[in-house]
Enzyme design. Structure first.
Site, PDB file in Angstrom:
ATOM      1  N   GLU A  88       0.795  -1.219   0.000  1.00  0.00           N
ATOM      2  CA  GLU A  88       0.000   0.000   0.000  1.00  0.00           C
ATOM      3  C   GLU A  88       0.836   1.282   0.000  1.00  0.00           C
ATOM      4  O   GLU A  88       0.463   2.255  -0.647  1.00  0.00           O
ATOM      5  CB  GLU A  88      -0.941   0.011   1.220  1.00  0.00           C
ATOM      6  CG  GLU A  88      -2.028  -1.040   1.175  1.00  0.00           C
ATOM      7  CD  GLU A  88      -3.038  -0.773   0.086  1.00  0.00           C
ATOM      8  OE1 GLU A  88      -3.244   0.404  -0.300  1.00  0.00           O
ATOM      9  OE2 GLU A  88      -3.622  -1.750  -0.432  1.00  0.00           O
ATOM     10  N   SER A 349     -31.252 -22.817  52.841  1.00  0.00           N
ATOM     11  CA  SER A 349     -30.409 -22.968  54.044  1.00  0.00           C
ATOM     12  C   SER A 349     -28.969 -22.526  53.831  1.00  0.00           C
ATOM     13  O   SER A 349     -28.117 -22.796  54.688  1.00  0.00           O
ATOM     14  CB  SER A 349     -30.423 -24.438  54.490  1.00  0.00           C
ATOM     15  OG  SER A 349     -31.726 -24.845  54.820  1.00  0.00           O
TER      16      SER A 349
END
Length: 779
Positions: A88, A349
């Site tokens: 690029e 419990s």
């Protein structure tokens, strides 16, 4: 000769000064333009939830419906950087955002051709175009040049490259190298091969015609063309190029990562501005826990049980390593999107270990102290055990290991509900904090609201010698350098005593036939089942991990088969066996302040002369009670033990000193109810005129201060009952100070009281009396 030279020097100075003035003007114009038209990119990224190792667990679409995942600089490998730069913009690190030579070359070619044949866009200019798309005109190109210079002025080269890799299009709604890498190849950018990198670097030039998964043949040909070009330009070694050319192209559109959906949604809502949220989750742990939960719930569907939630915590760092909010997030019929880890449910419990640990620290109990598990009325509240049976005298350790309800309510009454509520507030139980003014004795049996997150965090404190700490969901919260936020919830001694009880294997909360089905891990655990069998809990811990399990239905529908022992605990065992199969079998060493002492087996108190059966018990030095045993008491009787004497009526001769059980009235009532034999004290000398003041009968029905609505004109319908001492043979019931009936202490008496405020009295044969008041209204 000197005059022409002087003129030449003056012209040179004029040119230089003009040039400098021009450059200064250009710079001034740039800075004014930069100030007047600022360029501050605000990219809207997708939210990505990372695991502790950086793996993407879950990803969301960006606000503009793009898969645009933020790529860190560390994810841009040298191979990716080199390939991209060469293709690029080879001079990216040398130009100021605009490549003048490329610009001149492109302009010349376009003028000669009479049309646009080539561009001169640098990576910086492409970033500008991706951030601010414009029509392809010369005016747009001029703006791009200016914006590129601005970008270079405010950002480093690596940051610009990072922006490019985050914005580059890959077809459809996929943008950025990380999104493309994950959604096309199923791997992060740092694991891409040269062939895959080359394929991805050429897609942005033609995202439609080279889209991976749809145009793989065209993409494969174009990729190999660029690889051949790299070979000719000696960019990589020939062997590397050869391997890349022979690598097949296996690109296809994959689903985005979807692990830990509940935690991902939670963190996205808590940190809406963060594109990347790194959690403490471990991918193998999370995937394993999700699979175990899903498969286990699938086996339970025949029982009409449709969901479960699991939380796994590392005890050393308090980091959450697995977070499963439901069995199937994508199942809307069973509430799959409900987060079961944060859902408020009844704890059953599961709060009992905290109750007993607090009682240990307050000096009320020791593990071998004896409590009475018998029917008891706590001001109108009459709890029963899960199996609806009573066990008589039991030790504290037995009561906790067997999750007995009456002893725990009695301990809570002695401790004080406010004390336990303060402990729960200290442990950040948010719903309990809101409900605090309304909570009573039923709190310990599930009469409050908790979450799996809160319970798991509480049990992690037991594993950490009583030190409570908030959970860490982010990787930054579970580092060794984080500030210490420990809260001393209980003492190390109390935590050790609870651990010793909860590691017992001979317990009723083991799964049925677990020996042939499960490998029992070496853990401490506590189960719980809420009222109506709507919630099954099992929370366990060892040195390394604490695991919380909830099983039930998000609809709140109860199921007869639902219980913590048989439904939640097997999943807990499965997770521990998968998580820490070879965990060390050794327990915690006892703290220095804990010592063993001899106690009476009948009461758990320090032995007296009549305590022939003695055992050892742990005690916290300076804290545990040092009461002497009173399970028996000395009584003077005649030689045939038919009459007992007090010191006032003791004869001069013809008596003996014997020991008799010093039984609590509720225990006597239990023995009488069950027809169990026990040693009774002979009746007191009838000729004695002494008035006794201690040990008055306890009226258990009706309840003092209560209102009763009774049908008018009906026969006797309100029961009178009491609990009396061992030496009482007869009681006298009074209604508004008038004798109503004589009866045995355990005999049920029924009455139909008049409307209004009624006084009920009970006197025993020693003259001891108890009074209560009730309000009666006719229907």
């Amino acid at each position: 000769m000197r005059r022409p030279r002087l003129l030449a020097d003056q012209k040179l100075k004029k040119v230089l000064s003009t040039t400098l003035l021009g450059l200064a003007g250009v710079l001034l114009a740039f800075f004014i333009g930069d100030w007047w038209f600022p360029f501050r990119p605000a990219v809207r990224y997708s939210t990505q939830i990372l695991a502790e190792d950086g793996t993407v667990l879950h990803a969301f679409l960006s606000p503009d419906d793009k898969w645009r995942l933020y790529t860190e600089l560390s994810e841009i490998t040298p191979l990716l950087r080199q390939t991209l730069m060469h293709k690029e913009d080879r001079y990216f690190y040398w130009h100021p955002g605009v490549n003048p030579l490329a610009l001149i070359r492109a302009t010349a070619r376009n003028l000669l051709a009479g049309r646009r044949t080539s561009g001169a866009s640098t990576i910086t200019m492409q970033v500008v175009r991706l951030l601010e798309p414009r029509p392809r005109t010369y005016r747009s190109k001029a703006i791009e040049l200016f914006r590129a210079l601005q970008l270079e002025w405010h950002f480093s080269k690596d940051e610009i490259l990072q922006l490019y890799l985050n914005l580059v299009p890959y077809g459809g709604n996929i943008e950025g190298i990380k999104a493309a890498s994950l959604l096309y190849f199923g791997k992060p950018p740092q694991l891409l091969s040269l062939a895959e990198i080359t394929a991805l670097t050429i897609v942005p030039n033609r995202p439609s015609s080279l889209r991976p998964g749809r145009r793989n043949d065209a993409l494969h040909r174009e990729r190999n063309r660029w690889l051949e070009r790299f070979r000719k330009e000696n960019l990589f070694a020939p062997g590397v190029i050869h391997d890349a050319l022979n690598e097949p192209l296996n690109a296809q559109r994959l689903p985005p990562p979807r692990l830990a959906p509940h935690l991902a949604l939670r963190l996205r809502n808590e940190y809406p501005q963060q594109p990347t949220i790194r959690t403490s989750l471990r991918p193998p742990r999370q995937a394993q826990a999700e699979t175990l939960v899903k498969n286990y719930v699938n086996r339970l569907r025949a029982l009409n049980i449709h969901n479960a939630a699991v939380l796994v915590v590392n005890n050393e760092t308090m980091a959450v390593e697995a977070y499963v909010g439901s069995a199937d997030f994508h199942n809307p019929y069973d509430g799959g999107q409900v987060d079961g880890i944060r859902a408020v449910r009844s704890p059953g419990s599961t709060l009992k270990p905290l109750l007993y640990a607090t009682a240990f620290d307050k000096g009320l109990l020791t593990p071998k102290m004896v409590l009475n598990d018998v029917p008891t009325n706590f001001g109108g509240y009459e709890p029963e055990n899960f199996d609806q049976r009573f066990n008589g005298p039991v030790t504290v350790a037995f009561a906790l290991a067997n999750s007995l309800n009456v002893p725990s309510v009695k301990v809570l009454k002695d401790l004080g509900t406010a004390t336990l509520v303060e402990q729960l507030k200290k442990a950040h139980f948010k719903t309990v904090e809101k409900q605090a003014p309304e909570l009573g004795l039923s709190l310990i049996l599930g009469g409050c609201g908790v979450t799996l997150e809160e319970l798991t965090r509480l049990f992690a404190a037991f594993a950490r010698q009583g030190k409570w700490q908030p959970l860490g969901y982010l990787a930054s919260q579970s580092t060794p350098t984080k500030p210490v936020t420990d809260v001393a919830l209980i003492s190390p001694e109390a935590a050790f005593l609870i651990h010793e009880v909860l590691t017992q294997v001979t317990r009723p909360d083991l799964p049925n036939q677990f020996e042939s089905t499960y490998r029992l891990p070496r853990i401490a655990w506590k189960t719980g089942t809420s009222y109506g069998k709507r919630d099954a809990w099992s929370i366990g811990y060892n040195r390394r991990y604490t695991v919380g399990v909830w099983v039930g239905n998000f609809s709140g529908e109860g199921v007869p088969e639902l219980s913590g022992a048989n439904i939640a605990t097997p999943l807990l065992f499965d997770i521990f066996n998968a998580l820490d199969y070879n965990a060390p079998r050794d327990g915690y060493p006892p703290p220095a302040n804990l010592h063993l002492r001899k106690v009476c087996a009948e009461s758990g108190a320090l032995p007296e002369a009549f305590c022939t059966n003695q055992i050892t018990d742990y005690a916290i030095m300076g804290v545990s009670p040092y009461r002497r045993c009173q399970h028996r008491r000395w009584v003077f009787t005649d030689e045939k033990a038919r009459v007992s004497y007090c010191t006032q009526c003791l004869p001069e001769r013809g008596y003996l000193k014997r020991s008799y059980p010093n039984l609590a009235p509720e225990l006597i009532a239990y023995y009488e109810l069950k027809k169990l034999p026990y040693e009774k004290i002979p009746p007191h000398n009838p000729a004695c005129e002494r008035v006794f003041r201690e040990g008055a009968p306890l009226i258990v029905s009706p309840n003092d201060g209560s209102e009763y609505y009774l049908p008018a004109g009906e026969p006797a319908q309100l029961q009178l009952s009491c609990q009396a001492a061992n030496d009482v043979r007869e009681v006298f019931w009074y209604l508004n100070d008038r004798l109503y009936q004589r009866a045995a202490p355990t005999e049920a008496v029924f009455v139909s009281p008049p409307p209004g405020r009624v006084k009920i009295s009970c006197s025993d044969d020693k003259g001891r009396n108890a009074d209560i008041w009730i309000q009666v209204k006719n229907l």
